[in-house]
Design a protein around this motif. Structure first.
Motif, PDB file in Angstrom:
ATOM      1  N   TYR A  13       0.827  -1.211   0.000  1.00 52.16           N
ATOM      2  CA  TYR A  13       0.000   0.000   0.000  1.00 52.16           C
ATOM      3  C   TYR A  13       0.858   1.257   0.000  1.00 52.16           C
ATOM      4  CZ  TYR A  13      -3.919   3.079   1.042  1.00 52.16           C
ATOM      5  OH  TYR A  13      -4.878   4.075   0.984  1.00 52.16           O
ATOM      6  N   ILE A  14       1.991   1.225   0.686  1.00 51.26           N
ATOM      7  CA  ILE A  14       2.910   2.365   0.655  1.00 51.26           C
ATOM      8  C   ILE A  14       3.404   2.593  -0.766  1.00 51.26           C
ATOM      9  CG2 ILE A  14       5.180   3.193   1.425  1.00 51.26           C
ATOM     10  CD1 ILE A  14       4.640   1.718   4.089  1.00 51.26           C
ATOM     11  N   TYR A  15       3.751   1.503  -1.440  1.00 51.47           N
ATOM     12  CA  TYR A  15       4.169   1.624  -2.840  1.00 51.47           C
ATOM     13  C   TYR A  15       3.027   2.179  -3.689  1.00 51.47           C
ATOM     14  CZ  TYR A  15       5.808   0.276  -7.490  1.00 51.47           C
ATOM     15  OH  TYR A  15       6.183   0.290  -8.810  1.00 51.47           O
ATOM     16  N   PHE A  16       1.816   1.691  -3.437  1.00 55.30           N
ATOM     17  CA  PHE A  16       0.630   2.156  -4.165  1.00 55.30           C
ATOM     18  C   PHE A  16       0.438   3.668  -3.997  1.00 55.30           C
ATOM     19  CE2 PHE A  16      -3.952   3.143  -3.714  1.00 55.30           C
ATOM     20  CZ  PHE A  16      -4.398   2.869  -5.001  1.00 55.30           C
ATOM     21  N   LEU A  17       0.594   4.167  -2.783  1.00 55.31           N
ATOM     22  CA  LEU A  17       0.392   5.600  -2.507  1.00 55.31           C
ATOM     23  C   LEU A  17       1.450   6.474  -3.167  1.00 55.31           C
ATOM     24  CD1 LEU A  17      -0.621   5.506   1.276  1.00 55.31           C
ATOM     25  CD2 LEU A  17      -2.129   5.865  -0.698  1.00 55.31           C
ATOM     26  N   THR A  18       2.636   5.927  -3.360  1.00 53.86           N
ATOM     27  CA  THR A  18       3.734   6.731  -3.903  1.00 53.86           C
ATOM     28  C   THR A  18       3.881   6.624  -5.419  1.00 53.86           C
ATOM     29  OG1 THR A  18       5.297   4.927  -3.488  1.00 53.86           O
ATOM     30  CG2 THR A  18       5.028   6.575  -1.741  1.00 53.86           C
ATOM     31  N   THR A  19       3.000   5.896  -6.078  1.00 59.16           N
ATOM     32  CA  THR A  19       3.146   5.677  -7.524  1.00 59.16           C
ATOM     33  C   THR A  19       1.924   6.148  -8.305  1.00 59.16           C
ATOM     34  OG1 THR A  19       2.384   3.386  -7.187  1.00 59.16           O
ATOM     35  CG2 THR A  19       4.775   3.763  -7.292  1.00 59.16           C
ATOM     36  N   HIS A  20       1.248   7.184  -7.832  1.00 57.87           N
ATOM     37  CA  HIS A  20       0.071   7.698  -8.534  1.00 57.87           C
ATOM     38  C   HIS A  20       0.432   8.145  -9.954  1.00 57.87           C
ATOM     39  CE1 HIS A  20      -3.716   9.757  -9.278  1.00 57.87           C
ATOM     40  NE2 HIS A  20      -3.014  10.815  -9.648  1.00 57.87           N
ATOM     41  N   ARG A  21       1.554   8.823 -10.085  1.00 56.93           N
ATOM     42  CA  ARG A  21       1.959   9.311 -11.411  1.00 56.93           C
ATOM     43  C   ARG A  21       2.257   8.151 -12.354  1.00 56.93           C
ATOM     44  NH1 ARG A  21       6.273  14.068 -11.622  1.00 56.93           N
ATOM     45  NH2 ARG A  21       4.478  15.029 -10.561  1.00 56.93           N
ATOM     46  N   GLN A  22       2.839   7.087 -11.815  1.00 57.14           N
ATOM     47  CA  GLN A  22       3.129   5.903 -12.623  1.00 57.14           C
ATOM     48  C   GLN A  22       1.850   5.309 -13.194  1.00 57.14           C
ATOM     49  OE1 GLN A  22       6.189   2.853 -11.342  1.00 57.14           O
ATOM     50  NE2 GLN A  22       4.354   1.646 -10.970  1.00 57.14           N
ATOM     51  N   ARG A  23       0.776   5.282 -12.392  1.00 56.01           N
ATOM     52  CA  ARG A  23      -0.501   4.749 -12.884  1.00 56.01           C
ATOM     53  C   ARG A  23      -1.125   5.691 -13.910  1.00 56.01           C
ATOM     54  NH1 ARG A  23      -0.682   3.659  -7.535  1.00 56.01           N
ATOM     55  NH2 ARG A  23      -2.140   5.336  -7.004  1.00 56.01           N
ATOM     56  N   ALA A  24      -0.973   7.004 -13.667  1.00 49.44           N
ATOM     57  CA  ALA A  24      -1.538   7.988 -14.599  1.00 49.44           C
ATOM     58  C   ALA A  24      -0.887   7.900 -15.978  1.00 49.44           C
ATOM     59  CB  ALA A  24      -1.380   9.386 -14.029  1.00 49.44           C
ATOM     60  N   ASN A  25       0.393   7.499 -16.015  1.00 49.31           N
ATOM     61  CA  ASN A  25       1.123   7.410 -17.277  1.00 49.31           C
ATOM     62  C   ASN A  25       1.330   5.960 -17.716  1.00 49.31           C
ATOM     63  OD1 ASN A  25       1.503  10.249 -17.371  1.00 49.31           O
ATOM     64  ND2 ASN A  25       3.210  10.068 -15.928  1.00 49.31           N
ATOM     65  N   SER A  26       0.481   5.071 -17.251  1.00 49.47           N
ATOM     66  CA  SER A  26       0.673   3.644 -17.478  1.00 49.47           C
ATOM     67  C   SER A  26       0.471   3.257 -18.943  1.00 49.47           C
ATOM     68  CB  SER A  26      -0.287   2.829 -16.619  1.00 49.47           C
ATOM     69  OG  SER A  26      -1.632   3.049 -17.048  1.00 49.47           O
ATOM     70  N   ILE A  27       1.000   2.088 -19.289  1.00 52.45           N
ATOM     71  CA  ILE A  27       0.814   1.545 -20.632  1.00 52.45           C
ATOM     72  C   ILE A  27      -0.672   1.387 -20.933  1.00 52.45           C
ATOM     73  CG2 ILE A  27       1.224  -0.512 -22.067  1.00 52.45           C
ATOM     74  CD1 ILE A  27       3.786  -0.964 -20.392  1.00 52.45           C
ATOM     75  N   GLU A  28      -1.442   0.946 -19.938  1.00 52.91           N
ATOM     76  CA  GLU A  28      -2.872   0.745 -20.114  1.00 52.91           C
ATOM     77  C   GLU A  28      -3.569   2.036 -20.508  1.00 52.91           C
ATOM     78  OE1 GLU A  28      -5.533  -1.787 -17.316  1.00 52.91           O
ATOM     79  OE2 GLU A  28      -5.700   0.283 -16.620  1.00 52.91           O
ATOM     80  N   ARG A  29      -3.215   3.141 -19.819  1.00 53.64           N
ATOM     81  CA  ARG A  29      -3.826   4.443 -20.163  1.00 53.64           C
ATOM     82  C   ARG A  29      -3.459   4.860 -21.579  1.00 53.64           C
ATOM     83  NH1 ARG A  29      -5.148   7.397 -15.344  1.00 53.64           N
ATOM     84  NH2 ARG A  29      -6.266   5.890 -14.058  1.00 53.64           N
ATOM     85  N   ARG A  30      -2.203   4.633 -21.966  1.00 54.58           N
ATOM     86  CA  ARG A  30      -1.775   5.024 -23.312  1.00 54.58           C
ATOM     87  C   ARG A  30      -2.472   4.182 -24.368  1.00 54.58           C
ATOM     88  NH1 ARG A  30       3.422   4.877 -20.906  1.00 54.58           N
ATOM     89  NH2 ARG A  30       4.051   3.117 -22.216  1.00 54.58           N
ATOM     90  N   MET A  31      -2.724   2.900 -24.049  1.00 56.69           N
ATOM     91  CA  MET A  31      -3.417   2.018 -25.004  1.00 56.69           C
ATOM     92  C   MET A  31      -4.867   2.444 -25.209  1.00 56.69           C
ATOM     93  SD  MET A  31      -1.976  -1.688 -23.737  1.00 56.69           S
ATOM     94  CE  MET A  31      -3.201  -2.595 -24.695  1.00 56.69           C
ATOM     95  N   SER A  32      -5.481   3.041 -24.167  1.00 63.50           N
ATOM     96  CA  SER A  32      -6.901   3.384 -24.244  1.00 63.50           C
ATOM     97  C   SER A  32      -7.145   4.744 -24.880  1.00 63.50           C
ATOM     98  CB  SER A  32      -7.503   3.361 -22.837  1.00 63.50           C
ATOM     99  OG  SER A  32      -6.908   4.347 -22.018  1.00 63.50           O
TER     100      SER A  32
END
Length: 452
Positions: A432-451
């Motif tokens: 969860y600590i990793y999850f909280l610190t990687t918001h930008r990583q999710r925003a720029n994820s491969i999945e987002r770019r594919m969609s």
């Protein structure tokens, strides 16, 4: 290169994966439950857990057929409860699927050690990782065909085992001292039944992993329900056959804390040097290999899906020239090999390493089952127009039964396994600590770019 998996799997291959993921649980692991509950107590535990799994699969199939994507429960919980829900289901599934393979690999080593006493089981386990990670990297179609073949052989071998030991079966042997419990509890029978939960779960653990390859299924809305339902029925029948006949051929207490209960049970009936016994050791490896190979397939797709969505480093979502998630396969393998060699430095609650790893995997599985059933209820309300080619029968009763039993099992496991439970919570907190610190990583994820 697009980070999307190819659709190549048919219904028989999916059945092979669904059953193959689990079938090693028929060969080892479950007999540890006899040590805490006795044969009759563990029979009660298994009936409860089999009910949970049957209700769960009939409900879970609705989600898998409606959202056939790599990642399975992570995808469903994310759609139902947002990124936080996806994180909880994703890390729970990851713990289940990354911790199960080293236990199976060590059982492979134990089976080989029966045939080759000078062989170090740990080295055999590591060699198994190398071979089957390589097979998974080569391609999913090759991997799935191999999985189907070894699964069919493993099912046949279990039926052969039942047939060979049947002449030596006696229900009085099975029932003798069958209500053993934990001696330091006054309510020892009841406590033994609850303490044995993780070992009954091991009979069925990981069948839901077929959801990880749903993105690679042909016509998933039809093939997935057929594979799942036939798969759970196959496993329930085999579980009770194996448990009854192994426990009824002699002194079941000698089988309750070992990694190769079936060969040892067969020795009682046919002797140490019988061709039947040697055949069981060799063909019994097919069951272990089927699950080991299948769970590598499953954990790699989970790591791939989490990396593609930015919940893990995006580099883990890269595909090889064979269109397989090779980095995800290797990452899970590193964790597994470290677990294999950790038993000399880590002792947990006085358990063998195998029992401890089984318990940890069960914690992850139960949390994932809870999140999946909650997602089913939530999406029935929040996404009524979601295309559902398969609807959970008996809704809401059937999924509610699965949810309630899963919650009871989860709480019971914490009560009887506080140290492993604390370690499990520690994994969740770190994640969860990793999850909280990687918001930008999710925003720029491969999945987002594919969609976009």
């Amino acid at each position: 290169m697009t980070e999307k998996l190819k659709s190549t799997l048919g219904v028989f291959q999916l059945w092979g994966i669904a059953v193959g993921l689990v079938i090693s649980g028929q060969y080892f692991g479950w007999s540890y439950g006899w040590g805490v509950a006795g044969t009759l107590g563990f029979l009660v535990t298994t009936l409860i857990v089999a009910t949970m799994y049957t209700c769960f699969i009939f409900s879970f199939t609705e989600l898998t057929a409606a959202m056939p994507q790599a990642g399975g429960p992570f995808v469903y919980s994310r759609k139902a409860f947002g990124d936080t829900g996806g994180f909880i289901a994703g890390i729970a599934t990851l713990i289940e699927f990354v911790f199960a393979p080293p236990a199976i690999a060590m059982a492979i080593g134990a089976y080989l050690n029966v045939q080759f006493p000078d062989l170090n089981p740990k080295y055999a386990a590591v060699f198994a990782y190398i071979v089957f990670m390589g097979l998974n990297i080569i391609g999913v179609k090759v991997a799935a065909i191999f999985e189907l073949v070894v699964t069919v052989l493993a099912v046949i071998e279990l039926l052969v085992f039942v047939g060979v030991v049947q002449p030596g079966f006696s229900f009085s042997n099975f029932a003798l001292n069958g209500w053993a419990g934990l001696n330091h509890f006054e309510w020892s029978v009841t406590s033994g039944i609850f303490a044995a939960i993780p070992f009954a779960i091991w009979f069925f653990l990981a069948i839901e992993g077929a959801a990880m390859v749903a993105e690679e299924a042909k016509d998933p809305k039809k093939t997935i329900p057929r594979a799942y339902i036939s798969g759970i029925l196959t496993l329930v029948v085999l579980a009770f056959l194996v448990m009854f006949f192994a426990g009824g051929v002699g002194d079941w207490t000698k089988l309750s804390n070992i990694n190769d209960p079936l060969p040892q049970a067969m020795k009682v009936v046919v002797g140490h040097n019988s061709a039947w016994m040697h055949m069981l050791v060799w063909l019994g490896l097919f069951g272990l290999v089927a699950s080991f190979h299948g769970i590598i397939l499953g954990y790699s797709r989970q790591i791939f899906a989490l990396g593609r969505a930015g919940f893990l480093p995006p580099s883990l979502a890269k595909l090889s020239r064979f269109q397989t998630p090779h980095r995800a396969i290797l990452a899970g393998g590193v964790v597994g090999v470290l677990a294999i060699f950790s038993d000399s430095v880590i002792q947990i609650q006085g358990m063998s390493l195998t029992a401890a790893i089984v318990t940890m995997a069960c914690f992850g599985a139960l949390l994932m089952y809870i999140m999946s059933m909650l997602s089913l209820f939530k999406l029935r309300r929040s996404a009524p127009h979601l295309e559902r080619s398969f609807m959970a029968p008996g809704y809401p009763l059937i999924p509610a039964i699965a949810l309630v039993i899963a919650v009871i099992c989860f709480i019971s496991m914490f009560y009887f396994n506080p140290t492993i439970g604390a370690i499990f919570i520690g994994f969740l907190v770190v994640g969860y600590i990793y999850f909280l610190t990687t918001h930008r990583q999710r925003a720029n994820s491969i999945e987002r770019r594919m969609s976009t």
